[in-house]
Design an enzyme around this catalytic site. Sequence first.
Site, PDB file in Angstrom:
ATOM      1  N   CYS A   6       0.735  -1.119   0.048  1.00 11.25           N
ATOM      2  CA  CYS A   6       0.021   0.036   0.032  1.00 11.25           C
ATOM      3  C   CYS A   6       0.889   1.254  -0.035  1.00 11.25           C
ATOM      4  O   CYS A   6       0.403   2.416  -0.419  1.00 11.25           O
ATOM      5  CB  CYS A   6      -1.044  -0.250   1.217  1.00 11.25           C
ATOM      6  N   CYS A   9       3.344   2.627   5.165  1.00  6.64           N
ATOM      7  CA  CYS A   9       4.330   2.467   6.090  1.00  6.64           C
ATOM      8  C   CYS A   9       5.814   2.153   5.598  1.00  6.64           C
ATOM      9  O   CYS A   9       6.113   1.189   5.754  1.00  6.64           O
ATOM     10  CB  CYS A   9       3.728   1.515   7.212  1.00  6.64           C
ATOM     11  N   CYS A  83      -4.556  -3.525   9.810  1.00  6.46           N
ATOM     12  CA  CYS A  83      -3.498  -2.383   9.672  1.00  6.46           C
ATOM     13  C   CYS A  83      -3.100  -2.343  11.029  1.00  6.46           C
ATOM     14  O   CYS A  83      -3.546  -2.042  11.751  1.00  6.46           O
ATOM     15  CB  CYS A  83      -4.081  -1.255   9.032  1.00  6.46           C
ATOM     16  N   GLN A 207      -7.296  15.842  14.273  1.00  8.00           N
ATOM     17  CA  GLN A 207      -5.860  15.334  14.024  1.00  8.00           C
ATOM     18  C   GLN A 207      -5.979  14.033  14.368  1.00  8.00           C
ATOM     19  O   GLN A 207      -6.886  13.364  15.191  1.00  8.00           O
ATOM     20  CB  GLN A 207      -4.991  15.614  15.084  1.00  8.00           C
ATOM     21  N   TYR A 236      -6.326  28.963   9.750  1.00 11.00           N
ATOM     22  CA  TYR A 236      -6.843  27.484   9.281  1.00 11.00           C
ATOM     23  C   TYR A 236      -7.092  26.748  10.418  1.00 11.00           C
ATOM     24  O   TYR A 236      -6.848  25.703  10.925  1.00 11.00           O
ATOM     25  CB  TYR A 236      -5.348  27.033   8.937  1.00 11.00           C
ATOM     26  N   GLU A 257     -11.445  30.109   9.328  1.00 12.01           N
ATOM     27  CA  GLU A 257     -11.546  28.678   8.705  1.00 12.01           C
ATOM     28  C   GLU A 257     -12.366  28.839   7.376  1.00 12.01           C
ATOM     29  O   GLU A 257     -13.516  29.357   7.529  1.00 12.01           O
ATOM     30  CB  GLU A 257     -12.218  27.694   9.837  1.00 12.01           C
ATOM     31  N   ASP A 305      -1.661  26.528  11.121  1.00  7.19           N
ATOM     32  CA  ASP A 305      -1.521  25.257  10.896  1.00  7.19           C
ATOM     33  C   ASP A 305      -2.303  24.851   9.569  1.00  7.19           C
ATOM     34  O   ASP A 305      -3.445  24.328   9.347  1.00  7.19           O
ATOM     35  CB  ASP A 305      -2.360  24.271  11.956  1.00  7.19           C
ATOM     36  N   CYS A 332       2.610  20.124   8.756  1.00 10.76           N
ATOM     37  CA  CYS A 332       2.476  18.857   8.453  1.00 10.76           C
ATOM     38  C   CYS A 332       3.532  18.508   7.082  1.00 10.76           C
ATOM     39  O   CYS A 332       3.350  17.433   6.726  1.00 10.76           O
ATOM     40  CB  CYS A 332       1.112  18.532   8.045  1.00 10.76           C
TER      41      CYS A 332
END
Length: 392
Positions: A6, A9, A83, A207, A236, A257, A305, A332
């Site tokens: 996939c 990971c 998973c 999150q 944001y 937002e 953010d 991120c």
Amino acid sequence: MKAQLCGSCVYMGLSYEEEKKRKQEHFEMLLKDINCVKEPIIGADDPYYYRNKVHAALGKEKGKVISGTYSSGSHRIVPNDDCLIENKAASKIIKDIRALIGEFKLPVYDERTKRGLFRRILIRVAESTGQILVVLVNADTFFPGKKNFVSKLLKKNPDITSLVININKRTDSMILGDKFENCYGRGYIVDELCGLKFKISADSFYQVNHKQTEKLYSEAMAKASLDPNDKVLDAYCGIGTIGMVASKFCGKVIGVEYNKTAVADALDNRRMNNVSNIEFVRGDATEYINKAASSREKFDVVFLDPPRSGTTKEFIRAVSVLGARKVVYISCDPVTLARDLKIFAKEGYKVVSSVPVDMFPWTDALESVTLLQKDESVKDVTLALKRGKYVK
């Protein structure tokens, strides 16, 4: 093997300590041209089964209904019932839904023919309260046997607190459509984070790693070192999580937002927590801050953010015009962070410190919290790093 197929990971097979070491090195390499204190990565206490938002695509293989993750760069489904990073309760519910689709002989959507009913499954789990929201993403409103289907699913999984059907007739890669039908419960869940309650709808941002989020936000508050008289801008802001936490330590918060559902949730969250010193505005963060700057509105601290694409040059320039003495940038994507920090430097902001936070163990994703200050206000880095003061 499935994790490799996939493509999510990428660090499976290594020790978690080795993964953190590699992420730290990668983070410091991307910020090598940024002169600041680069702090050690904040790792997870338990790097497994942390995803509280689980999405599964549906398809057919050799006549059987399958569910799983798309292989990297494709729409080929990699079946995976176990998973190692997804919430266990969510994984079980997905298996039960898949079995019921087969039992009721309901058609799975085919992207090539554009026919079929079931497209995807989205599950959100509130870690603190145990509430579970199930979203069935269908291609049409016609759902034969819907009442019995829902009844059987709830009987198998009595912990489900809300079930929503989303109608998505789009042909692009968007997971959710615009139409929602509430079939069971309130249509949302409530979680507790940093001592506050938050309403989470199907399409609101929240999150995915609860424990690491509390570490992330505590770090952000420590770097901001807010004063009771500070006026704060939360750009944001989503459903208002960062701004609500900040409201405990400052005089006034305004959250901005664009997503209307998120703003609605944020307003509900304000009422639910009885917070009086925060306001929420629906709009584009760059447009809002430009208007605020042109009207000579002042903010002492700015939290931002943004999505992976980072923020804009216009936003950064407007922050400077606002005269904010501090900026706390929650990123991120270290690549766009490095780009934006250089623009902030041109606008008179010095990067004081930056710390990576491993929100997504075993994947190559990495969050971080960075403190910037107006050059004239930077006196002592340690003053901005009062660890332990801002906790839940």
